[in-house]
Design a protein around this motif. Structure first.
Motif, PDB file in Angstrom:
ATOM      1  N   LEU A  84      -8.388   3.692  -1.617  1.00 36.47           N
ATOM      2  CA  LEU A  84      -9.490   3.491  -0.673  1.00 36.47           C
ATOM      3  C   LEU A  84      -9.134   4.106   0.677  1.00 36.47           C
ATOM      4  O   LEU A  84      -7.951   4.332   0.960  1.00 36.47           O
ATOM      5  N   ARG A 135      -3.839  -0.490  -8.229  1.00 32.76           N
ATOM      6  CA  ARG A 135      -5.145  -1.097  -8.414  1.00 32.76           C
ATOM      7  C   ARG A 135      -6.286  -0.160  -8.025  1.00 32.76           C
ATOM      8  O   ARG A 135      -7.256  -0.030  -8.728  1.00 32.76           O
ATOM      9  N   THR A 136      -6.193   0.432  -6.843  1.00 37.36           N
ATOM     10  CA  THR A 136      -7.309   1.222  -6.332  1.00 37.36           C
ATOM     11  C   THR A 136      -6.817   2.168  -5.250  1.00 37.36           C
ATOM     12  O   THR A 136      -5.718   2.016  -4.746  1.00 37.36           O
ATOM     13  N   GLU A 195     -10.234   0.010   4.560  1.00 36.71           N
ATOM     14  CA  GLU A 195     -10.686  -0.734   3.375  1.00 36.71           C
ATOM     15  C   GLU A 195      -9.506  -1.122   2.491  1.00 36.71           C
ATOM     16  O   GLU A 195      -9.492  -2.209   1.902  1.00 36.71           O
ATOM     17  N   ALA A 196      -8.517  -0.253   2.384  1.00 40.45           N
ATOM     18  CA  ALA A 196      -7.344  -0.539   1.563  1.00 40.45           C
ATOM     19  C   ALA A 196      -6.572  -1.727   2.122  1.00 40.45           C
ATOM     20  O   ALA A 196      -6.157  -2.624   1.373  1.00 40.45           O
ATOM     21  N   SER A 237      -7.742  -4.153   4.011  1.00 46.42           N
ATOM     22  CA  SER A 237      -8.561  -5.348   3.814  1.00 46.42           C
ATOM     23  C   SER A 237      -8.496  -5.823   2.364  1.00 46.42           C
ATOM     24  O   SER A 237      -8.325  -7.008   2.087  1.00 46.42           O
ATOM     25  N   TYR A 238      -8.639  -4.892   1.429  1.00 46.62           N
ATOM     26  CA  TYR A 238      -8.581  -5.203   0.004  1.00 46.62           C
ATOM     27  C   TYR A 238      -7.227  -5.822  -0.351  1.00 46.62           C
ATOM     28  O   TYR A 238      -7.145  -6.819  -1.069  1.00 46.62           O
ATOM     29  N   ASP A 255     -10.400 -12.697  -5.843  1.00 43.01           N
ATOM     30  CA  ASP A 255     -10.763 -12.499  -4.445  1.00 43.01           C
ATOM     31  C   ASP A 255     -10.453 -13.820  -3.742  1.00 43.01           C
ATOM     32  O   ASP A 255     -11.306 -14.677  -3.568  1.00 43.01           O
ATOM     33  N   ARG A 282      -6.912  -9.536   0.881  1.00 44.88           N
ATOM     34  CA  ARG A 282      -7.796 -10.577   0.367  1.00 44.88           C
ATOM     35  C   ARG A 282      -7.594 -10.939  -1.098  1.00 44.88           C
ATOM     36  O   ARG A 282      -8.054 -11.986  -1.535  1.00 44.88           O
ATOM     37  N   HIS A 283      -6.918 -10.121  -1.876  1.00 47.55           N
ATOM     38  CA  HIS A 283      -6.790 -10.384  -3.316  1.00 47.55           C
ATOM     39  C   HIS A 283      -5.449 -10.990  -3.697  1.00 47.55           C
ATOM     40  O   HIS A 283      -4.453 -10.800  -3.017  1.00 47.55           O
ATOM     41  N   THR A 321       0.858  -1.186   0.000  1.00 46.57           N
ATOM     42  CA  THR A 321       0.000   0.000   0.000  1.00 46.57           C
ATOM     43  C   THR A 321       0.894   1.235   0.000  1.00 46.57           C
ATOM     44  O   THR A 321       2.040   1.195   0.449  1.00 46.57           O
ATOM     45  N   GLU A 351      -7.246 -10.480 -11.328  1.00 40.36           N
ATOM     46  CA  GLU A 351      -7.352 -10.256  -9.891  1.00 40.36           C
ATOM     47  C   GLU A 351      -8.351 -11.253  -9.347  1.00 40.36           C
ATOM     48  O   GLU A 351      -9.447 -11.399  -9.888  1.00 40.36           O
TER      49      GLU A 351
END
Length: 165
Positions: free
Chosen positions: A79, A76-77, A83-84, A86-87, A106, A90-91, A55, A104
């Motif tokens: 957040l 990727r995203t 949330e970042a 957690s994301y 889950d 999990r991926h 991150t 990607e």
């Protein structure tokens, strides 16, 4: 000097952020690319399904989730912090060897589905197809054991939202 690739959805997600957060995120990304003092640094995600995930703190309370491949970071995203994390945990990510696109998964959700599929006593849907043929179609090797548990087309339909497009 790091290089940055962005997911196709990232610009839309970035533009949806509040103006101050968006501005800070863009400035942080520029600093990251220029490798200047005060630039965000990749932070490893403990217990992530994919060890390449990191991150980047892009703005107060917001992080970017990135996948590192050598000196390239695939953003990727972006957040909010919880949330970042957690994301990122999990991926899992990979490149489909047949079509050459980044996928990607889950992984956490797929792990939860596995026990339910194991309990099914019916014959398996993909039993007549050998592993090599499934892999030649582009199926990820990590997902092969899960696909071997599928018994019906309804199982396939239930798994579809958890799989790469």
């Amino acid at each position: 000097m790091p290089r940055l690739a962005i997911a196709p959805e990232f610009p839309r997600e970035l533009s949806a952020l509040a103006q101050p957060v968006r501005r800070d995120a863009v400035v942080a990304l520029r600093r990251f690319l220029l490798n200047v003092s005060g630039a965000p640094h990749p932070e490893r995600v403990r217990s992530a399904r994919d060890p390449r995930v990191a991150t980047l703190r892009l703005a107060e309370g917001h992080r970017g989730v990135a996948v590192r491949q050598r000196d390239v970071y695939w953003l990727r995203t972006v957040l909010p912090d919880p949330e970042a994390w957690s994301y990122a945990k999990r991926h899992r990510y990979g490149v489909n060897p047949v079509v050459g696109v980044v996928e990607e998964w889950d992984a956490e959700a797929l792990e939860r589905v596995g026990p339910a599929l194991r309990r099914s006593a019916k014959s398996r849907l993909f039993d007549p197809i050998c592993d090599g043929d499934l892999l030649a179609l582009g199926l990820d090797g990590h997902a092969l054991p899960l696909f071997r548990l599928i018994t019906t087309e309804a199982d396939v339909a239930a798994l579809e939202p958890l799989l790469p497009p």
